[in-house]
Each structure stands twice: as C-alpha cells, then as structure tokens.
Design an enzyme around this catalytic site. Structure first.
Site, short mmCIF file in Angstrom:
data_model
loop_
_atom_site.label_atom_id
_atom_site.label_comp_id
_atom_site.label_asym_id
_atom_site.label_seq_id
_atom_site.Cartn_x
_atom_site.Cartn_y
_atom_site.Cartn_z
NE ARG A 172 -3.97 -1.70 2.61
CZ ARG A 172 -3.88 -2.87 3.20
NH1 ARG A 172 -2.74 -3.25 3.74
NH2 ARG A 172 -4.93 -3.68 3.27
CB ILE A 173 3.66 2.30 2.19
CG1 ILE A 173 2.82 2.25 3.47
CG2 ILE A 173 4.65 3.47 2.25
CD1 ILE A 173 3.61 1.89 4.71
CG ASP A 192 5.95 -6.63 -5.03
OD1 ASP A 192 5.76 -7.86 -5.11
OD2 ASP A 192 5.47 -5.92 -4.13
CB ALA A 252 9.80 -0.90 5.22
NE ARG A 253 7.69 -3.81 10.73
CZ ARG A 253 6.75 -2.88 10.65
NH1 ARG A 253 7.09 -1.65 10.24
NH2 ARG A 253 5.50 -3.14 10.95
CG ASP A 276 10.57 6.72 10.66
OD1 ASP A 276 10.87 7.59 11.50
OD2 ASP A 276 9.45 6.17 10.63
CD GLU A 281 12.33 0.94 15.32
OE1 GLU A 281 12.20 1.88 14.51
OE2 GLU A 281 11.55 -0.02 15.39
CG HIS A 300 8.77 3.26 13.96
ND1 HIS A 300 9.14 1.96 14.14
CD2 HIS A 300 7.76 3.25 13.05
CE1 HIS A 300 8.39 1.17 13.38
NE2 HIS A 300 7.55 1.93 12.70
#
Length: 342
Positions: A172-173, A192, A252-253, A276, A281, A300
């Site tokens: 979605r992002i 993707d 994302a991650r 971010d 983390e 984040h």
C-alpha cells in the site's frame, strides 16, 4: 455506509489497547461516533485479557476494537470471548495480536492499514525530494560556514530532474509513493516479485530485478514486509552496488538492511540515508549513525502520529459500522495475504 435494506445493529464491543493509545486515538468527536456505532463503554480499555475485572465484558463481546498494545489473541484469550466474531484494528499491521487461533475460529479482521499508509508515503516522498536536492549536505555546509554559500557549488550535480528512484515493494505504501511521485520528472523503477506486469504498466513504473534496481537508482526506498526472505534484502553486496552518492530511505522495517554494512558505507561517506527504522531499534548509544552528517535518523515517526491518528480511528470506525450494517469490510485482512504483508 449503512445498508438501506437492513436495520443497523450496534455490536457489543470492547476496546483492547494501551490506555494512552485510547486517549490519543479518540477525541470527543470520535468518542461520540464510537458509542453511536457500537454498544460499548469507552472507559473500559483492556490491556490484559486474563484480568478478572474485564471477564464479564469479554464474555459478551462480539467485536474487539484494537489498537497498539493489544495483547495477542491466543487460543486461551479467545476462550474468554466465546461470542467474538470480528476484530477491527485502528492501526496498520495486525501481526502483533492476530494469531492462527483467530483464523481457526473464523473471526473476521479489518485494519486501518490503508489510512496509516498515507503519512508514511508522504514522509517518504519528502525524503526522496530532499535527497535529490542534497538538503542534508547543503544545510551542514551552511551551518558550518555561517556565510553566503553558492547554491550551485554546494548542490553540484544534485537536483530532482530526471533522477531515478527505486521503489522496493508494491505494498500500500509503495504504491502510494509511486502515485505521489507521478507529477515529478523522475524515473521510477519498481521491484516486487508478486507484481503482475500489467499492474506495473498501470502504475507507470518499470519493473526490474533487485540488483538492477540497486545499480541504477539514485534513491532507493524500501516498502517490503519483514519476512525471513526479506531479511538483509540490502546486504553488503547490494549496498556496494548502489551508485556513489545514492540515498537509502527506509520507512519499512530495519531488518531489510544489513545495519553493519550500511554503517560502513555511511561512515565512509559513499552513501546517504534517511532511516525511520533500524535494526536493532533503538540503535546502541554509541552508533555513529546518530552523528553522521549524511544520515537523517528519526524514531519511527513516519506513520500516523498527532492529528493523523484521527484518520486511522475513523477508518476503523467505518469498518465497525460496516460490520454493524451487515456489509463486507472495505479493507479486510486475509490470512493468505497476511503472511507476505507488513
């Protein structure tokens, strides 16, 4: 939203999240809407499904309205909720609390992931445009010299005209980032493995393999889910393939990038980064990433915060209202797609 052919039924609903999250999600308008669409006590916020004080409410609950801090819905927890039929999540990922036991019980799930994707995409686009304009470098030079500096000299070959942006993941992002970048004179590459060729054409991007994306991108932005096969998607070799001066944007991650390898590239000054999320983390206090001039490190914050939380709340209330109207969810979560989503 409500069906014109069926009477509306307010489902018996329990809130399950951290109490500070409930306060952040619901202003007076949202609280009024909550009690209008659901049979609930908004002052009752469950943070422990085993708490005897909430046993009666859970036993009667048909719906859970969840947020950050919701405990996992294990088989044991579900035994305390024999009437539970649906879970509506007022945030993005449901992986922290939806378990296999939910699917085995036939419980339906919806989330506000689509609403949460919007601010992440906006943050990402800002990072991409700032990267092209060499904002981090220019601001540092100006701050250090404290006198007039020639923008032409400082920015050098920077700029956003004709730059290549590599988008990793048609989530979605990722798709929203592509949409928001469409008005700019940028070349968009997309990787993707699940994206059909006709969908890439509709999005107006060039589908490429990951190594081609790395070699050809001035900015790489990551929007893939955290899965075993995506761990260190950008490892030392792939980071080394990025052009000199390229920027890595990660909203994302953190596990998608080999932090040690990226740190080496950033310390050397060959790459730039807007991070971010990190792995781990939070980073250790001694990490050089806190102080490097070519790194923008944020804790984040790209996702919904501040008044953006209201968008998620109302998106989730839309779903709860659909449930009460006997209508299908607009943004359902399915077990077969959850395995490869955020």
């Amino acid at each position: 939203m409500r069906s014109a052919h069926r009477p509306y039924r307010r489902p018996r609903t329990v809130l399950a999240m951290d109490l500070p999250v409930r306060r952040a999600l619901f202003d007076d308008v949202a609280l009024a809407r909550l009690v209008a669409v659901a049979d609930t006590d908004p002052s009752c916020v469950v943070g422990d499904f085993a708490d005897p004080a909430v046993a009666g409410r859970l036993a009667e609950a048909e719906a859970l309205f969840t947020g950050w801090g919701c405990p996992p819905l294990t088989a044991g927890a579900l035994e305390r909720m024999p009437r539970l039929r649906t879970v509506v999540h007022a945030a993005g990922s449901v992986k922290h609390h939806i378990t296999a036991a939910c699917w085995q019980r036939g419980i339906t799930v919806a989330s506000a992931a689509r609403a949460n994707a919007l601010p992440v995409a906006e943050y990402t686009v800002a990072a991409i445009l700032f990267a092209g304009k060499r904002v981090l470098h220019t601001a540092r030079v100006y701050r250090e010299q404290r006198r007039w500096v020639s923008p032409i000299d400082v920015i050098g070959s920077g700029g956003n005209y004709g730059r290549t942006v590599g988008v990793v993941g048609a989530s979605r992002i990722g798709r929203r980032v592509v949409e928001l970048l469409r008005p700019y004179d940028l070349r968009i590459l997309l990787h993707d493995p699940y994206l059909p060729a006709e969908e890439a054409q509709r999005l107006g991007v060039r589908p490429v393999d990951l190594d081609t994306l790395a070699r050809c991108s001035d900015v790489v932005t990551l929007h893939a889910p955290e899965l075993p096969e995506t761990r260190h998607l950008f490892d030392r070799a792939r980071l080394a393939a990025l052009p000199d001066g390229a920027t890595v944007v990660n909203t994302a991650r953190g596990s998608l990038v080999d932090t040690v390898a990226l740190t080496d590239e950033l310390v050397a000054g060959r790459l730039n980064a807007v991070l971010d999320v990190t792995d781990p983390e939070v980073l250790p206090a001694g990490s050089p990433l806190y102080d490097l001039p070519n790194v923008l490190l944020t804790p984040h914050v790209a996702g919904s915060l501040g008044n953006e939380l209201g968008r998620m709340t109302h998106a989730a209330l839309d779903e709860l209202e659909r449930y009460g109207s006997g209508l299908p969810f607009a943004d359902p979560v399915h077990p077969e797609t959850l395995a490869r989503s955020a």
